[in-house]
Design a protein around this motif. Structure first.
Motif, mmCIF file in Angstrom:
data_model
loop_
_atom_site.group_PDB
_atom_site.id
_atom_site.type_symbol
_atom_site.label_atom_id
_atom_site.label_comp_id
_atom_site.label_asym_id
_atom_site.label_seq_id
_atom_site.Cartn_x
_atom_site.Cartn_y
_atom_site.Cartn_z
ATOM 1 N N UNK A 56 0.836 -1.204 0.000
ATOM 2 C CA UNK A 56 0.000 0.000 0.000
ATOM 3 C C UNK A 56 0.872 1.255 0.000
ATOM 4 N N UNK A 57 1.969 1.226 0.771
ATOM 5 C CA UNK A 57 2.846 2.403 0.851
ATOM 6 C C UNK A 57 3.564 2.632 -0.480
ATOM 7 N N UNK A 58 4.042 1.543 -1.089
ATOM 8 C CA UNK A 58 4.742 1.692 -2.368
ATOM 9 C C UNK A 58 3.786 2.175 -3.459
ATOM 10 N N UNK A 59 2.579 1.587 -3.494
ATOM 11 C CA UNK A 59 1.583 2.032 -4.481
ATOM 12 C C UNK A 59 1.265 3.504 -4.292
ATOM 13 N N UNK A 60 1.074 3.888 -3.029
ATOM 14 C CA UNK A 60 0.750 5.281 -2.713
ATOM 15 C C UNK A 60 1.814 6.207 -3.282
ATOM 16 N N UNK A 61 3.085 5.860 -2.998
ATOM 17 C CA UNK A 61 4.158 6.776 -3.366
ATOM 18 C C UNK A 61 4.440 6.776 -4.859
ATOM 19 N N UNK A 62 4.308 5.594 -5.479
ATOM 20 C CA UNK A 62 4.731 5.475 -6.879
ATOM 21 C C UNK A 62 3.612 5.774 -7.868
ATOM 22 N N UNK A 63 2.362 5.523 -7.485
ATOM 23 C CA UNK A 63 1.276 5.611 -8.470
ATOM 24 C C UNK A 63 0.343 6.792 -8.284
ATOM 25 N N UNK A 64 0.426 7.475 -7.120
ATOM 26 C CA UNK A 64 -0.498 8.584 -6.895
ATOM 27 C C UNK A 64 -0.167 9.731 -7.860
ATOM 28 N N UNK A 106 -1.446 13.811 -9.288
ATOM 29 C CA UNK A 106 -2.048 15.033 -8.768
ATOM 30 C C UNK A 106 -2.916 15.666 -9.848
ATOM 31 N N UNK A 156 -4.443 15.564 -4.570
ATOM 32 C CA UNK A 156 -4.157 14.167 -4.879
ATOM 33 C C UNK A 156 -5.340 13.604 -5.644
ATOM 34 N N UNK A 157 -5.056 12.784 -6.640
ATOM 35 C CA UNK A 157 -6.134 12.335 -7.519
ATOM 36 C C UNK A 157 -5.778 10.983 -8.114
ATOM 37 N N UNK A 158 -6.786 10.203 -8.489
ATOM 38 C CA UNK A 158 -6.507 8.938 -9.170
ATOM 39 C C UNK A 158 -6.256 9.156 -10.658
ATOM 40 N N UNK A 209 -3.892 18.704 1.149
ATOM 41 C CA UNK A 209 -5.045 17.815 0.996
ATOM 42 C C UNK A 209 -5.838 17.647 2.284
ATOM 43 N N UNK A 224 -9.974 17.798 2.921
ATOM 44 C CA UNK A 224 -10.789 16.793 3.613
ATOM 45 C C UNK A 224 -11.542 17.420 4.775
#
Lengths: 200, 200
Positions: free
Chosen positions: A47-55, A57, A64-66, A89, A93
């Motif tokens: 989850x942390x790697x996905x967050x950092x590498x794939x997020x 903007x 932050x956006x998909x 961000x 929220x």
């Protein structure tokens, strides 16, 4: 502290680099992962790697956006004429959770802080000016920044930058929080709340 | 809370599974990683994966160790005649930090807790009995467990299990902590500290 293993020590040092986590808490977290199933650690690190590498903007508001454009900027239900300027961000929220705001956002990505070496050019201010210039439907800017010295500096800088456009520039109300105790409110807040009193 | 991105939401949910971290803190940590260099996240996830996948346990005392036998069990400087029975690695670190103990350890890996479904067979108690049986140089067992109901139950169970061996069984002293205030000490601790008073 003498850690029983080099691997534990390395994990503790890395975890303790996160904000608000000391070495004791880091050790507790490390031992928790050691006790738990292997899957727990794998899901966390994935989850942390996905967050950092794939997020990505949002190209409009920098939230932050998909995808290229975030849900709020892409929504037809939001009011195009108001823009809330926020630090990051988390503030989006927080404001969204109130359910009181239907306009759009512009995320600065920080605030001007000479001590931390953050100047106007490190923030998304130029893109804000461009956004205002290219979108004449924007009528009002709400400066939703924290009432600190850095926040006030940033608000002042932005209001100057946007002075040539025909905009209403407002800031979120400051005063005594609801449920707060008059007696324990600091002098500056109380003093200002008297000076800027509103009709009942 | 409506997270701006699925990736952020997944990371927050995984981080918030760690003990003592709520969703707000998890979001703060996730946004910190997003703002930091890619290397920060990589070093963290690598350390966590190494910790979980490569850490081994000492075959003698069950403490976390880089090899088959931990530093303490392998040391010739430690007193072979005393064994401190502790719940987990954190307790070893806490006792080691005092600098007052020169004996060896036996890590149970938990305490008997019927509520959490942890029975004597889930702990390293059988290996403790075997260790005592095979090492007649062990003369004293210190039950260094927390003074809670679970800790007392575990201590009682172990003392029964070891009653057939000719051992001195002791427990760490209980009473008012140094620097503690008599007035604010709970009744049970204060009552017990009077009953089990020591010569001045």
């Amino acid at each position: 502290m003498n850690y029983p293993s080099r691997l534990v020590e390395e994990a503790v040092l890395e975890i303790a680099k996160l904000p608000g986590i000391g070495k004791k808490s880091a050790l507790r977290l490390a031992l928790h992962l050691l006790k738990s199933d292997l899957g727990v650690t794998h899901r966390l690190t994935d989850a942390l790697l996905n967050l950092r590498e794939k997020t990505t903007f949002c190209t409009i508001c920098h939230n932050i956006s998909d995808g290229d454009i975030c849900q709020i900027c892409g929504s037809f239900k939001r009011d195009d004429s108001i823009l809330a300027i926020v630090q990051d961000t988390r503030d989006v929220l927080a404001i969204e959770n109130t359910g009181q705001y239907t306009g759009k956002y512009h995320i600065l990505g920080g605030i001007i802080s000479p001590i931390q070496g953050i100047g106007p050019n490190d923030l998304n201010i130029e893109s804000l000016v461009e956004r205002v210039r290219n979108n004449p439907e924007i009528k009002e800017i709400i400066l939703a920044l924290s009432p600190t010295m850095e926040g006030d500096t940033t608000a002042f800088y932005i209001s100057k930058k946007l002075s040539e456009y025909n905009l209403k520039v407002s800031t979120i109300a400051r005063g005594i929080p609801i449920g707060g105790d008059l007696e324990y409110t600091d002098e500056i807040t109380l003093g200002r709340s008297i000076v800027s009193r509103v009709n009942f």
